[in-house]
Motif scaffolding. Structure first.
Motif, PDB file in Angstrom:
ATOM      1  N   ALA A 110       0.837  -1.203   0.000  1.00  0.00           N
ATOM      2  CA  ALA A 110       0.000   0.000   0.000  1.00  0.00           C
ATOM      3  C   ALA A 110       0.867   1.247   0.000  1.00  0.00           C
ATOM      4  N   LEU A 111       0.495   2.198  -0.855  1.00  0.00           N
ATOM      5  CA  LEU A 111       1.109   3.523  -0.860  1.00  0.00           C
ATOM      6  C   LEU A 111       0.196   4.435  -0.047  1.00  0.00           C
ATOM      7  N   ARG A 112       0.667   4.838   1.126  1.00  0.00           N
ATOM      8  CA  ARG A 112      -0.148   5.603   2.073  1.00  0.00           C
ATOM      9  C   ARG A 112       0.527   6.924   2.425  1.00  0.00           C
ATOM     10  N   TYR A 113      -0.293   7.830   2.960  1.00  0.00           N
ATOM     11  CA  TYR A 113       0.211   9.095   3.500  1.00  0.00           C
ATOM     12  C   TYR A 113      -0.383   9.284   4.893  1.00  0.00           C
ATOM     13  N   SER A 114       0.473   9.637   5.868  1.00  0.00           N
ATOM     14  CA  SER A 114       0.020   9.807   7.238  1.00  0.00           C
ATOM     15  C   SER A 114      -0.935  10.994   7.335  1.00  0.00           C
ATOM     16  N   VAL A 115      -1.827  10.940   8.326  1.00  0.00           N
ATOM     17  CA  VAL A 115      -2.782  12.020   8.578  1.00  0.00           C
ATOM     18  C   VAL A 115      -2.232  12.846   9.739  1.00  0.00           C
ATOM     19  N   PRO A 116      -1.707  14.033   9.467  1.00  0.00           N
ATOM     20  CA  PRO A 116      -1.071  14.814  10.537  1.00  0.00           C
ATOM     21  C   PRO A 116      -2.088  15.604  11.358  1.00  0.00           C
ATOM     22  N   LEU A 117      -1.631  16.108  12.520  1.00  0.00           N
ATOM     23  CA  LEU A 117      -2.416  17.027  13.337  1.00  0.00           C
ATOM     24  C   LEU A 117      -2.010  18.454  13.014  1.00  0.00           C
ATOM     25  N   GLY A 118      -3.009  19.326  12.933  1.00  0.00           N
ATOM     26  CA  GLY A 118      -2.734  20.737  12.717  1.00  0.00           C
ATOM     27  C   GLY A 118      -2.454  21.460  14.019  1.00  0.00           C
ATOM     28  N   ALA A 119      -2.256  22.773  13.909  1.00  0.00           N
ATOM     29  CA  ALA A 119      -1.926  23.571  15.087  1.00  0.00           C
ATOM     30  C   ALA A 119      -3.052  23.571  16.115  1.00  0.00           C
ATOM     31  N   ASP A 120      -4.295  23.369  15.660  1.00  0.00           N
ATOM     32  CA  ASP A 120      -5.434  23.372  16.572  1.00  0.00           C
ATOM     33  C   ASP A 120      -5.738  21.997  17.151  1.00  0.00           C
ATOM     34  N   GLY A 121      -4.894  21.016  16.831  1.00  0.00           N
ATOM     35  CA  GLY A 121      -5.073  19.678  17.359  1.00  0.00           C
ATOM     36  C   GLY A 121      -6.003  18.797  16.558  1.00  0.00           C
ATOM     37  N   GLN A 122      -6.622  19.330  15.497  1.00  0.00           N
ATOM     38  CA  GLN A 122      -7.473  18.534  14.634  1.00  0.00           C
ATOM     39  C   GLN A 122      -6.653  17.953  13.490  1.00  0.00           C
ATOM     40  N   ILE A 123      -7.160  16.860  12.917  1.00  0.00           N
ATOM     41  CA  ILE A 123      -6.457  16.263  11.791  1.00  0.00           C
ATOM     42  C   ILE A 123      -6.539  17.186  10.588  1.00  0.00           C
ATOM     43  N   VAL A 124      -5.542  17.069   9.717  1.00  0.00           N
ATOM     44  CA  VAL A 124      -5.472  17.869   8.503  1.00  0.00           C
ATOM     45  C   VAL A 124      -5.462  16.912   7.318  1.00  0.00           C
ATOM     46  N   VAL A 125      -6.318  17.187   6.343  1.00  0.00           N
ATOM     47  CA  VAL A 125      -6.430  16.301   5.178  1.00  0.00           C
ATOM     48  C   VAL A 125      -6.356  17.114   3.902  1.00  0.00           C
TER      49      VAL A 125
END
Length: 392
Positions: free
Chosen positions: A224-239
């Motif tokens: 699988a070619l995947r990309y991690s789901v990071p957290l933004g500055a406000d603590g919510q996920i960024v997509v």
């Protein structure tokens, strides 16, 4: 990042996901690419099926399929030969389903191979030798140097023995591997991602006489070619922008083809869908083989919509083959008999077709009268993008 379902729900791609912010700039600054082996197991066998449930994590952009094993020829008192389906249509159908969207991708292995070259202009098969119909071919095979076919395609009188086999395909979950348009958000328990591989039968891959036999054994690896789901500055996920699905669907037309001009309507037309490209092969004869694309086999080639609007009209198949080679850096028409009406490779924003406003879309295929048709069938693949469900 650990999987979580906490927080207010929002709907993207038909599933409820945690509170999130769509911010492609921040996403690409923070994400990390991952290549992970999802599965490695013995394949089910010719004529059988393997089903893979994908892990519920990250954002999935694509899947690599690798088959490593061997092909065994046992002529006995007869002979063993391969058909034109060998080797890449060992995968009779690769079907990818995501979150209730049935068969986003449903195509054979050979169609996956050619689409990979279409999407990557820097990918080429030039200078890579393979045996086809007893001839050494170095252009248009869709092969890579790291692959091994074991035995040639359309080979005859194959000697008894066991031959190494190493093949790979790429399933393009995302339409674009740069902006990840069409990628799938997988990091929620609501996700349901399935890859199903239907394997060809022995009769589709081999021609046997007498008491001859041929078989294939091996392992299937799914990466699988995947990309991690990071957290933004406000603590919510960024997509990234997950507003679309990407689809690659194969259909087959037979029984209504003849020499002269044929109009073949594209399936699944309607609002909300955008056509990126449509590519085809004409299979003919017994055993069936793709018809090479040149002026001796194909006359006028075009696409048409409405009553008689014909934006692209080419004098013969050789011109379309020439244009396709310019687009893709591969001669897709020489060996495997592909031709493509391309709308995305140069400027997708400008050239793609809205299937809601260009009604009654169809191909115009002129088959030369000198070509004797026998059990002829047209295999067509439509590559589209369409809006994914969103809301809250």
């Amino acid at each position: 990042m650990a999987q979580t379902d906490a927080g207010p729900a929002r709907y993207m791609q038909g599933i409820a996901v945690p509170a999130s912010s769509v911010n492609p700039t921040e996403f690409f600054a923070r994400t990390r690419r991952k290549l992970q082996t999802e599965s490695s197991k013995n394949f089910a066998g010719l004529g059988q099926q393997d089903v893979f449930q994908l892990k519920k994590s990250d954002i999935i952009a694509g899947l690599f399929i690798r088959f490593v094993g061997s092909v065994t020829s046992t002529p006995g008192t007869g002979t063993v030969a391969t058909t034109a389906r060998w080797p890449y249509d060992l995968i009779r159908a690769a079907r990818f389903t995501a979150n209730g969207q049935a068969n986003l991708i449903n195509v054979s292995g050979l169609k996956l191979k050619v689409r990979d070259f279409m999407a990557k202009g820097d990918l080429t098969d030039r200078g890579i030798a393979q045996s086809i119909a007893g001839q050494t071919v170095t252009q248009g095979t869709l092969s890579q140097a790291s692959e091994s076919w074991g035995v040639g395609s359309r080979a005859t009188a194959i000697a008894g023995g066991t031959y190494d086999l190493d093949l790979e395909w790429f399933v393009p979950v995302a339409e674009d591997q740069v902006d990840l348009a069409g990628s799938i958000f997988a990091q929620t328990s609501s996700t349901d991602l399935t890859l199903t591989l239907d394997w060809a039968t022995a009769a589709e891959l081999f021609t046997l006489t007498g008491n001859a036999t041929a078989g294939v054994t091996g392992q299937v690896q799914i990466i699988a070619l995947r990309y991690s789901v990071p957290l933004g500055a406000d603590g919510q996920i960024v997509v990234p922008d997950l507003s679309i699905f990407h689809s690659l669907i194969q259909t087959r037309h037979s029984g209504d083809l003849g020499t002269g001009e044929n109009e073949v309507k594209l399936i699944g037309q309607g609002s909300g869908k955008t056509l990126l490209r449509v590519f085809s092969q004409l299979w003919n004869g017994t055993p069936a083989a793709p018809v090479p694309v040149h002026e001796g086999n194909f006359g006028r080639m075009a696409w048409r919509y409405g009553s008689n609007e014909t934006p692209d009209e080419l004098h013969d198949g050789q011109i379309l083959r020439f244009l396709n080679e310019r687009y893709y850096n591969v001669d897709i028409g020489r060996v495997h008999g592909f031709w493509s009406h391309e709308f995305a490779v140069e400027n997708a924003f400008r050239d793609v077709l809205d299937m809601g406003t260009t009604s009654e879309l169809r191909q115009v295929i002129s088959i030369d009268p000198s070509l004797a048709l026998s059990n002829a069938a047209l295999e067509v693949v439509q590559e589209t993008i369409f809006a994914a469900g969103q809301g809250s």
